[in-house]
Every structure is written in C-alpha cells, then in structure tokens.
Write an enzyme that holds these catalytic residues in place. Structure first.
Site, short mmCIF file in Angstrom:
data_model
loop_
_atom_site.label_atom_id
_atom_site.label_comp_id
_atom_site.label_asym_id
_atom_site.label_seq_id
_atom_site.Cartn_x
_atom_site.Cartn_y
_atom_site.Cartn_z
N ARG A 1 -2.04 -1.98 -4.16
CA ARG A 1 -2.55 -2.04 -5.52
C ARG A 1 -1.52 -2.67 -6.45
O ARG A 1 -1.55 -3.83 -6.75
CB ARG A 1 -2.92 -0.62 -6.01
N HIS B 1 -10.90 2.17 -1.54
CA HIS B 1 -10.81 2.17 -0.08
C HIS B 1 -11.97 1.36 0.52
O HIS B 1 -11.79 0.58 1.44
CB HIS B 1 -10.92 3.59 0.48
N SER C 1 -7.20 8.23 -5.00
CA SER C 1 -7.87 9.51 -4.72
C SER C 1 -7.35 10.58 -5.67
O SER C 1 -8.12 11.42 -6.16
CB SER C 1 -7.63 9.95 -3.28
N LYS D 1 1.17 16.04 3.02
CA LYS D 1 0.64 16.50 1.73
C LYS D 1 -0.59 17.37 1.91
O LYS D 1 -1.37 17.18 2.84
CB LYS D 1 0.36 15.31 0.81
P1 ADP Z 1 -2.02 7.39 2.49
O1 ADP Z 1 -1.64 8.84 2.27
O2 ADP Z 1 -1.91 6.97 3.94
O3 ADP Z 1 -1.35 6.43 1.55
P2 ADP Z 1 -4.47 6.89 0.99
O4 ADP Z 1 -5.86 7.35 1.27
O5 ADP Z 1 -3.87 7.29 -0.30
O6 ADP Z 1 -3.60 7.37 2.22
O7 ADP Z 1 -4.40 5.30 1.07
C1 ADP Z 1 -4.67 4.62 2.27
C2 ADP Z 1 -4.41 3.14 2.05
O8 ADP Z 1 -5.37 2.62 1.13
C3 ADP Z 1 -3.02 2.84 1.43
O9 ADP Z 1 -2.55 1.63 1.96
C4 ADP Z 1 -3.34 2.67 -0.04
O10 ADP Z 1 -2.41 1.82 -0.68
C5 ADP Z 1 -4.71 2.01 0.04
N1 ADP Z 1 -5.50 2.25 -1.17
C6 ADP Z 1 -5.78 3.41 -1.78
N2 ADP Z 1 -6.52 3.22 -2.89
C7 ADP Z 1 -6.71 1.87 -2.98
C8 ADP Z 1 -7.36 1.00 -3.92
N3 ADP Z 1 -7.93 1.48 -5.02
N4 ADP Z 1 -7.34 -0.33 -3.69
C9 ADP Z 1 -6.70 -0.81 -2.60
N5 ADP Z 1 -6.06 -0.08 -1.69
C10 ADP Z 1 -6.06 1.25 -1.87
#
Ligand code: ADP
Length: 158
Positions: free
Chosen positions: A90, A17, A128, A41
């Site tokens: 990703r 992130h 995460s 979730k």
């Molecule tokens: P959500 O529940 O909205 O998907 P996340 O915190 O899982 O929330 O992810 C937020 C955004 O960050 C999403 O677009 C996800 O694809 C992106 N993201 C999460 N981890 C990574 C990573 N390691 N590299 C690039 N983008 C990421």
C-alpha cells in the site's frame, strides 16, 4: 502451470485484499489463499471463520483455493509447487516489513519469489485493522468489505 500463493492474516478479508486476489488471478494459472494458523497477533475472527469468509467471497472463483496451514508459508508454497508468493503493497510504511519478510523467505527457500502487487489507489488506505476499528463503533463499513464480511463484523460487535 504457474502457481501462486497469497498468504495473509485476512482478519477479515477487505476489498483491498480482494483487489489483489483478482489481479493475481490474472497472473497465475492457480492461486492459493493461505491463512497461517499460528499467527503472533491476536485475531478477531478464528482461523476457520477467516477461511470461511474468504471462501464465501470467492464463491465465483472455483479455481482459487482457500486453506489454513500450520506450516511456514514458504514450505506450504513448496509443497504445492508454487513459484511465487504474492503480497500487496500500500504505502511506503508497508515497505520495511514486506522487504524483511521477502528477504527472510528468500533465504528459507531461494526457489520461491515474492511478487508485490501495488494496491489500487482506492484501497491504498484500507486495512483490516481500520475496518475493525470503524465496525467496533457500529459505523457502516460496506464501502470497504464484501457484504458477507460486513454482516460477520456486525455480528461480532453486536
Ligand atoms: P499479514 O498479517 O500477513 O500482513 P494482512 O491480511 O494484513 O496479513 O495482509 C496480507 C497482505 O495483503 C499484505 O501483503 C498486505 O500488505 C496486503 N494488503 C492488505 N490490505 C491491502 C490493501 N488494502 N491493498 C493492497 N494490499 C493489501
């Protein structure tokens, strides 16, 4: 002034992130990191804890604002005059969900574009959920998350 909004669950924020945030920061004059309050979730960290962790991680970026919202993210974006929502991509597996989300958001508000930033290769495997899974087994996750998040995870799983 170009304003961007990066919405996400951030449960918790990872180095993946953070990489997206730093790169989006180069593209926008002002950046909001937005944590929606009503997520479907169940989260390990409360909304307040997630916001607080992101704020601590971004302490050296005073121009990045971290906020929780109970509004739809497109509405939040509109209210702060943002022109874009940022999402990270990703693997191919992210694509279906992200395309669906971007298409719905475009239908809700045509004036806000979704901008995708490709994950840097060293973070393309990082999520995460995988970090939580590893931390639950008391294994070290310092490679994957900032220090303050590592400590918070250790505290949760103590
Ligand atoms: P959500 O529940 O909205 O998907 P996340 O915190 O899982 O929330 O992810 C937020 C955004 O960050 C999403 O677009 C996800 O694809 C992106 N993201 C999460 N981890 C990574 C990573 N390691 N590299 C690039 N983008 C990421």
């Amino acid at each position: 002034m170009k304003i961007g909004v990066y919405p996400g669950t951030f449960d918790p924020i990872t180095n993946g992130h953070l990489d997206i945030i730093k790169r989006a920061h180069q593209l926008f004059d002002k950046l909001y990191i937005v944590v929606p309050v009503n997520i479907g979730k169940s989260a390990l960290f409360t909304t307040e804890e997630r916001v607080d962790l992101i704020k601590k991680v971004l302490v050296d970026y005073p121009d990045i604002e971290v906020v929780a919202t109970d509004k739809l993210t497109v509405e939040f974006a509109k209210n702060v005059n943002a022109t874009a929502m940022i999402r990270g991509l990703r693997m191919v597996s992210d694509f279906d969900y992200e395309l669906q989300l971007a298409t719905i958001n475009k239908k809700l508000d045509d004036s806000i574009e979704t901008v995708f930033i490709m994950s840097s290769h060293e973070y393309s495997f990082l999520s995460s959920s995988s970090v939580k899974e590893i931390a639950k087994f008391k294994r070290d996750v310092s490679l994957f998350v900032p220090d303050v998040v590592n400590k918070a995870l250790q505290e949760k799983y103590k």
